[in-house]
Write a protein that holds these residues in place. Structure first.
Motif, PDB file in Angstrom:
ATOM      1  N   GLU A  14       0.861  -1.176   0.000  1.00 33.16           N
ATOM      2  CA  GLU A  14       0.000   0.000   0.000  1.00 33.16           C
ATOM      3  C   GLU A  14       0.904   1.235   0.000  1.00 33.16           C
ATOM      4  O   GLU A  14       1.674   1.424   0.943  1.00 33.16           O
ATOM      5  N   ASP A  16       1.124   5.457  -0.576  1.00 35.65           N
ATOM      6  CA  ASP A  16       0.394   6.727  -0.624  1.00 35.65           C
ATOM      7  C   ASP A  16       1.315   7.812  -1.200  1.00 35.65           C
ATOM      8  O   ASP A  16       2.515   7.846  -0.891  1.00 35.65           O
ATOM      9  N   GLU A  48     -11.829   7.565  -4.397  1.00 34.06           N
ATOM     10  CA  GLU A  48     -11.951   7.243  -2.969  1.00 34.06           C
ATOM     11  C   GLU A  48     -11.049   6.056  -2.589  1.00 34.06           C
ATOM     12  O   GLU A  48     -10.174   5.646  -3.349  1.00 34.06           O
ATOM     13  N   GLU A  49     -11.287   5.528  -1.385  1.00 35.25           N
ATOM     14  CA  GLU A  49     -10.450   4.445  -0.840  1.00 35.25           C
ATOM     15  C   GLU A  49     -10.695   3.143  -1.596  1.00 35.25           C
ATOM     16  O   GLU A  49     -11.803   2.855  -2.051  1.00 35.25           O
ATOM     17  N   ILE A  50      -9.613   2.351  -1.738  1.00 34.40           N
ATOM     18  CA  ILE A  50      -9.712   1.062  -2.421  1.00 34.40           C
ATOM     19  C   ILE A  50     -10.335   0.039  -1.466  1.00 34.40           C
ATOM     20  O   ILE A  50      -9.861  -0.142  -0.336  1.00 34.40           O
ATOM     21  N   ARG A 100      -9.106  11.834  -3.564  1.00 33.43           N
ATOM     22  CA  ARG A 100      -8.276  10.624  -3.454  1.00 33.43           C
ATOM     23  C   ARG A 100      -8.610   9.666  -4.573  1.00 33.43           C
ATOM     24  O   ARG A 100      -9.767   9.433  -4.889  1.00 33.43           O
ATOM     25  N   TYR A 101      -7.525   9.099  -5.165  1.00 33.15           N
ATOM     26  CA  TYR A 101      -7.643   8.112  -6.236  1.00 33.15           C
ATOM     27  C   TYR A 101      -6.909   6.849  -5.802  1.00 33.15           C
ATOM     28  O   TYR A 101      -5.917   6.916  -5.053  1.00 33.15           O
ATOM     29  N   GLY A 102      -7.383   5.688  -6.320  1.00 32.07           N
ATOM     30  CA  GLY A 102      -6.741   4.416  -5.983  1.00 32.07           C
ATOM     31  C   GLY A 102      -6.450   3.590  -7.207  1.00 32.07           C
ATOM     32  O   GLY A 102      -7.264   3.519  -8.131  1.00 32.07           O
ATOM     33  N   ARG A 104      -5.443  -0.277  -8.189  1.00 31.51           N
ATOM     34  CA  ARG A 104      -5.375  -1.646  -7.637  1.00 31.51           C
ATOM     35  C   ARG A 104      -4.807  -2.589  -8.688  1.00 31.51           C
ATOM     36  O   ARG A 104      -5.333  -2.723  -9.776  1.00 31.51           O
ATOM     37  N   LYS A 115      -1.868  -1.898  -3.785  1.00 30.99           N
ATOM     38  CA  LYS A 115      -2.769  -0.752  -3.715  1.00 30.99           C
ATOM     39  C   LYS A 115      -1.942   0.543  -3.676  1.00 30.99           C
ATOM     40  O   LYS A 115      -1.055   0.678  -2.838  1.00 30.99           O
ATOM     41  N   GLN A 117      -2.522   4.585  -3.354  1.00 33.51           N
ATOM     42  CA  GLN A 117      -3.449   5.669  -3.043  1.00 33.51           C
ATOM     43  C   GLN A 117      -2.765   7.015  -3.366  1.00 33.51           C
ATOM     44  O   GLN A 117      -1.655   7.276  -2.899  1.00 33.51           O
ATOM     45  N   ASP A 119      -3.444  11.250  -3.491  1.00 37.90           N
ATOM     46  CA  ASP A 119      -4.266  12.416  -3.163  1.00 37.90           C
ATOM     47  C   ASP A 119      -3.960  13.534  -4.175  1.00 37.90           C
ATOM     48  O   ASP A 119      -2.824  14.028  -4.245  1.00 37.90           O
TER      49      ASP A 119
END
Length: 249
Positions: A14, A16, A48-50, A100-102, A104, A115, A117, A119
């Motif tokens: 993950e 960010d 948004e959040e994954i 926020r973009y995700g 995957r 993942k 993430q 911003d």
């Protein structure tokens, strides 16, 4: 069993990150995976959040070789898919794109998905006031220089015409003065000639002197130069004969 689950949880990646873009411009949100190790895998992007499984509110997806789905033509995968570059490019940003973009990456096996993430911050594009002002100043300066050049040309032409007129007037005035002076000189010469011709010439002094020696000339003898000379010679000879001689011992 517990060990395998722990290893699977530890293998989940993950990441960010933060990206800033400007309204009206394009922006790229980074996302990559090791294609040489995992091969071609499915990748999806969402807002948004994954979630724990797959993507919700999906924007675009790929099978690793080509794009499968796309929510809008503003979303593109412009990276090299064959190298594992699945970065998302958003065209013509608006303030509504901020958030926020995700990303995957579906890695085979339980809990192996990667993942990413991101911003995204969207700010107004900088306005180029300086260039506009510089352009305006340059245009104004060019126009002013053009007006000044035109004015200088007109002044030069006027000066040339004035100089030509003054030269012509000066030449005419010089000609008039020359002819006036020439006439005055001619009149003066004529006056001098007239005065010389009207004035009697006095007898010459030698003639009067020689005539004084003609006192012993016979009456009625004219006073001529030859007669005066002869009388002068006779008088001088007589004076020399009568002069006494003196001897000094």
């Amino acid at each position: 069993m517990k060990l395998r689950l722990l290893l699977a949880l530890l293998s989940v990646c993950e990441c960010d990150s933060r990206v800033k873009g400007h309204t009206g411009q394009d922006v790229t949100l980074p996302c990559k995976y090791d294609r040489k190790y995992h091969g071609a895998v499915e990748v999806c992007w969402q807002r948004e959040e994954i979630p724990l499984n797959k993507c919700s509110n999906q924007l675009i997806s790929t099978d690793g070789d080509k794009v499968l789905t796309r929510a809008s033509s503003r979303y593109e995968l412009l990276g090299r898919l064959e190298d594992g570059d699945v970065s998302l490019t958003i065209k013509s940003l608006t303030e509504g794109d901020a958030g926020r973009y995700g990303c995957r990456v579906h890695i085979p096996g339980p809990f192996n998905d990667e993942k990413h993430q991101i911003d995204l911050t969207v700010v107004p594009a900088p306005q180029i006031h300086t260039s506009t002002a510089s352009t305006t100043k340059t245009t104004a300066a060019s126009q002013t220089a053009g007006h000044l050049t035109s004015t200088e040309s007109l002044l030069t032409s006027s000066h040339s015409v004035t100089s030509g007129s003054e030269k012509q007037e000066g030449g005419a005035l010089t000609g008039v003065v020359f002819y006036v002076l020439l006439g005055s000189v001619l009149l003066l010469l004529i006056a001098l000639r007239s005065f010389s011709s009207s004035t009697p010439r006095p007898a010459s002094a030698p003639r009067r002197l020689l005539c004084s020696f003609t006192a012993k000339a016979p009456p009625g003898t004219p006073c001529t130069t030859s007669a005066a000379a002869k009388a002068y010679t006779r008088t001088t000879s007589a004076a020399l004969r009568l002069r006494p001689l003196s001897c000094r011992g």
